[in-house]
Design an enzyme around this catalytic site. Structure first.
Site, PDB file in Angstrom:
ATOM      1  N   LYS A  44       0.795  -1.235   0.000  1.00 38.81           N
ATOM      2  CA  LYS A  44       0.000   0.000   0.000  1.00 38.81           C
ATOM      3  C   LYS A  44       0.826   1.285   0.000  1.00 38.81           C
ATOM      4  CE  LYS A  44      -3.268  -0.930  -0.691  1.00 38.81           C
ATOM      5  NZ  LYS A  44      -3.455  -1.554  -2.037  1.00 38.81           N
ATOM      6  N   SER A  45       2.096   1.137  -0.382  1.00 36.29           N
ATOM      7  CA  SER A  45       2.974   2.308  -0.378  1.00 36.29           C
ATOM      8  C   SER A  45       3.107   2.964  -1.747  1.00 36.29           C
ATOM      9  CB  SER A  45       4.366   1.886   0.111  1.00 36.29           C
ATOM     10  OG  SER A  45       4.276   1.326   1.399  1.00 36.29           O
ATOM     11  N   GLY A  46       2.401   2.440  -2.747  1.00 37.93           N
ATOM     12  CA  GLY A  46       2.510   3.001  -4.095  1.00 37.93           C
ATOM     13  C   GLY A  46       3.229   2.056  -5.048  1.00 37.93           C
ATOM     14  N   ASN A  48       2.231  -0.282  -7.196  1.00 35.63           N
ATOM     15  CA  ASN A  48       1.741  -0.409  -8.577  1.00 35.63           C
ATOM     16  C   ASN A  48       1.991   0.855  -9.390  1.00 35.63           C
ATOM     17  OD1 ASN A  48       0.252  -3.160  -8.907  1.00 35.63           O
ATOM     18  ND2 ASN A  48      -0.181  -2.448  -6.834  1.00 35.63           N
ATOM     19  N   HIS A 100       7.203  -7.628  -1.729  1.00 25.66           N
ATOM     20  CA  HIS A 100       6.841  -7.000  -0.450  1.00 25.66           C
ATOM     21  C   HIS A 100       7.639  -7.633   0.693  1.00 25.66           C
ATOM     22  CE1 HIS A 100       3.552  -4.775  -2.117  1.00 25.66           C
ATOM     23  NE2 HIS A 100       2.751  -5.791  -2.304  1.00 25.66           N
ATOM     24  N   ARG A 122       5.976   5.275   2.377  1.00 27.12           N
ATOM     25  CA  ARG A 122       4.808   6.167   2.391  1.00 27.12           C
ATOM     26  C   ARG A 122       4.445   6.420   3.850  1.00 27.12           C
ATOM     27  NH1 ARG A 122      -1.232   4.834  -0.212  1.00 27.12           N
ATOM     28  NH2 ARG A 122      -1.926   7.011  -0.271  1.00 27.12           N
ATOM     29  N   SER A 130      -5.085   2.982   3.654  1.00 21.35           N
ATOM     30  CA  SER A 130      -5.169   2.289   2.368  1.00 21.35           C
ATOM     31  C   SER A 130      -5.301   0.778   2.593  1.00 21.35           C
ATOM     32  CB  SER A 130      -3.911   2.622   1.552  1.00 21.35           C
ATOM     33  OG  SER A 130      -3.966   2.032   0.288  1.00 21.35           O
ATOM     34  N   TYR A 185       6.276   7.979  -1.596  1.00 24.77           N
ATOM     35  CA  TYR A 185       5.018   8.204  -2.307  1.00 24.77           C
ATOM     36  C   TYR A 185       4.750   9.704  -2.355  1.00 24.77           C
ATOM     37  CZ  TYR A 185      -0.036   7.928  -3.254  1.00 24.77           C
ATOM     38  OH  TYR A 185      -1.299   8.072  -3.791  1.00 24.77           O
ATOM     39  N   SER A 219       0.844   7.257 -16.615  1.00 28.53           N
ATOM     40  CA  SER A 219       0.914   6.669 -15.271  1.00 28.53           C
ATOM     41  C   SER A 219       0.125   7.504 -14.262  1.00 28.53           C
ATOM     42  CB  SER A 219       2.369   6.551 -14.801  1.00 28.53           C
ATOM     43  OG  SER A 219       2.958   7.832 -14.699  1.00 28.53           O
ATOM     44  N   MET A 224      -4.322   5.191 -14.695  1.00 22.02           N
ATOM     45  CA  MET A 224      -4.214   3.859 -14.082  1.00 22.02           C
ATOM     46  C   MET A 224      -5.578   3.336 -13.659  1.00 22.02           C
ATOM     47  SD  MET A 224      -0.677   3.628 -11.952  1.00 22.02           S
ATOM     48  CE  MET A 224      -1.031   1.954 -11.413  1.00 22.02           C
ATOM     49  N   GLY A 250      -5.677   7.796  -4.119  1.00 21.68           N
ATOM     50  CA  GLY A 250      -4.422   8.291  -4.670  1.00 21.68           C
ATOM     51  C   GLY A 250      -4.013   9.664  -4.165  1.00 21.68           C
TER      52      GLY A 250
HETATM   53  P1  A3P Z   1      -4.985   4.756  -1.604  1.00 26.06           P
HETATM   54  O1  A3P Z   1      -5.643   3.511  -1.114  1.00 26.06           O
HETATM   55  O2  A3P Z   1      -4.561   5.669  -0.483  1.00 26.06           O
HETATM   56  O3  A3P Z   1      -5.770   5.470  -2.646  1.00 26.06           O
HETATM   57  P2  A3P Z   1       0.055  -0.350  -3.660  1.00 26.06           P
HETATM   58  O4  A3P Z   1       0.211  -0.286  -5.138  1.00 26.06           O
HETATM   59  O5  A3P Z   1       1.353  -0.403  -2.930  1.00 26.06           O
HETATM   60  O6  A3P Z   1      -0.898  -1.414  -3.250  1.00 26.06           O
HETATM   61  O7  A3P Z   1      -0.558   1.047  -3.199  1.00 26.06           O
HETATM   62  C1  A3P Z   1      -1.867   1.396  -3.506  1.00 26.06           C
HETATM   63  C2  A3P Z   1      -2.026   2.882  -3.247  1.00 26.06           C
HETATM   64  O8  A3P Z   1      -1.375   3.615  -4.298  1.00 26.06           O
HETATM   65  C3  A3P Z   1      -3.490   3.291  -3.259  1.00 26.06           C
HETATM   66  O9  A3P Z   1      -3.601   4.340  -2.303  1.00 26.06           O
HETATM   67  C4  A3P Z   1      -3.650   3.786  -4.688  1.00 26.06           C
HETATM   68  O10 A3P Z   1      -4.723   4.660  -4.883  1.00 26.06           O
HETATM   69  C5  A3P Z   1      -2.326   4.504  -4.894  1.00 26.06           C
HETATM   70  N1  A3P Z   1      -2.028   4.690  -6.326  1.00 26.06           N
HETATM   71  C6  A3P Z   1      -2.053   3.760  -7.312  1.00 26.06           C
HETATM   72  N2  A3P Z   1      -1.771   4.325  -8.492  1.00 26.06           N
HETATM   73  C7  A3P Z   1      -1.561   5.636  -8.251  1.00 26.06           C
HETATM   74  C8  A3P Z   1      -1.234   6.749  -9.089  1.00 26.06           C
HETATM   75  N3  A3P Z   1      -1.060   6.632 -10.389  1.00 26.06           N
HETATM   76  N4  A3P Z   1      -1.118   7.965  -8.490  1.00 26.06           N
HETATM   77  C9  A3P Z   1      -1.274   8.108  -7.163  1.00 26.06           C
HETATM   78  N5  A3P Z   1      -1.575   7.083  -6.323  1.00 26.06           N
HETATM   79  C10 A3P Z   1      -1.717   5.862  -6.866  1.00 26.06           C
END
Ligand code: A3P
Length: 286
Positions: A44-46, A48, A100, A122, A130, A185, A219, A224, A250
């Site tokens: 959940k740190s960004g 993807n 992870h 993050r 998240s 992040y 991106s 996304m 996000g």
């Molecule tokens: P939130 O749940 O706070 O919206 P991971 O990929 O590590 O699982 O992290 C998911 C988090 O990254 C989610 O946060 C998601 O919305 C955010 N995220 C994914 N793509 C993003 C993008 N292009 N820009 C900003 N945040 C993004």
């Protein structure tokens, strides 16, 4: 549906996806190559978002690849059986890998290799929020009964991949290595362009201004969210409830919409205790 955890060296893993034998194999036997580029994060740190950026840097901004191949096949998670297999069988394409895993159970071969790691941190309060929504939507994880309950599990490290504090402490011990880049992040969000340039520099890649523009455009959060190969909608049913998207909000600071004053104060105290010894400038988010 199994929502229980299995434990490997004190770290909880959802047992629908992971087995101790397999995690052990990855830890002890997986051989990383010098050219590998691994995105490592606490969930959940960004993760993807960074993968999407890396894929687009490779394609020089052309979205064809990211729109035709699922994100987990472009940069497979090494600790999942399918991911491991995809990496082993991969004959072409950039050597992207995701993980992870906490450092103490990361493939041992890393420590004698030139493989590059991009570690993304993050604000843990946003990671917590998240993760709360993610766990509520994931059918393979224990569904939290309330934010307070999830908050307690998070603090105790009783969530998948264990304690955020230990994960970050462990990986930060490697931060001075030449083959490691630490990103947040928050910096990615605040100045995506400069952060993408920083990634390119770390990887020894060059983009011209038009290519960089395309990387940023393709991106973006909205791009996304609309990309079925990246938003996890393909995993609904098997792993997630209907309507689930990984692209939730996000934004930075969503914890302010969720934490009570007492929760925020208690979290801060725990953070100071557990992260003592690491420079404060690593954690510039509040
Ligand atoms: P939130 O749940 O706070 O919206 P991971 O990929 O590590 O699982 O992290 C998911 C988090 O990254 C989610 O946060 C998601 O919305 C955010 N995220 C994914 N793509 C993003 C993008 N292009 N820009 C900003 N945040 C993004």
């Amino acid at each position: 549906m199994a929502q229980e955890y299995m434990w490997y060296q004190g770290i909880p893993f959802p047992s629908k996806v992971y087995t101790p034998e397999f995690i052990k194999e990855v830890h002890e036997q997986f051989v990383l190559k010098d050219e590998d580029i691994i995105t490592v994060t606490y969930p959940k740190s960004g993760t993807n978002w960074v993968i999407e950026i890396l894929c687009l840097i490779h394609s020089k901004g052309n979205p064809e690849w990211i729109r035709s191949v699922p994100i987990w096949d472009r940069s497979p998670w090494i600790e999942t059986k399918d991911g491991f297999q995809t990496i082993k069988e991969r004959k072409e394409g950039p050597p992207l890998i995701t993980s992870h895993l906490p450092i103490q159970i990361f493939p041992k071969s890393f420590f004698n290799s030139k493989a590059k790691v991009i570690y993304v941190i993050r604000n843990p309060k946003d990671v917590l929020v998240s993760g709360y929504y993610y766990s509520a939507g994931a059918t393979y994880l224990k569904n939290p009964q309330s934010l307070q309950q999830y908050y307690e599990c998070f603090i105790e490290g009783n969530v998948q991949f264990g304690s955020w504090f230990a994960h970050v402490q462990g990986w930060m011990s490697m931060r001075e290595r030449e083959n490691m880049l630490v990103l947040s992040y928050e910096e990615l969000k605040k100045d995506t362009r400069s952060t993408v340039e920083k990634i390119c520099q770390f990887l020894g890649k060059k983009l011209n201004p038009e290519e960089l523009e395309l990387v940023l455009e393709n991106s973006s959060f909205q791009a996304m969210k609309e990309n079925t190969m990246s938003n996890f909608s393909l995993l609904r049913g098997d792993y997630f409830s209907p309507g689930f998207l990984i692209t939730r909000k996000g934004i930075t600071g969503d914890w302010k919409n969720h934490f009570t004053v007492a929760q925020a104060e208690a979290f801060e105290k725990i953070f100071q205790e557990k992260m003592a010894g690491l420079p404060a400038e690593l954690f510039l988010w509040d």
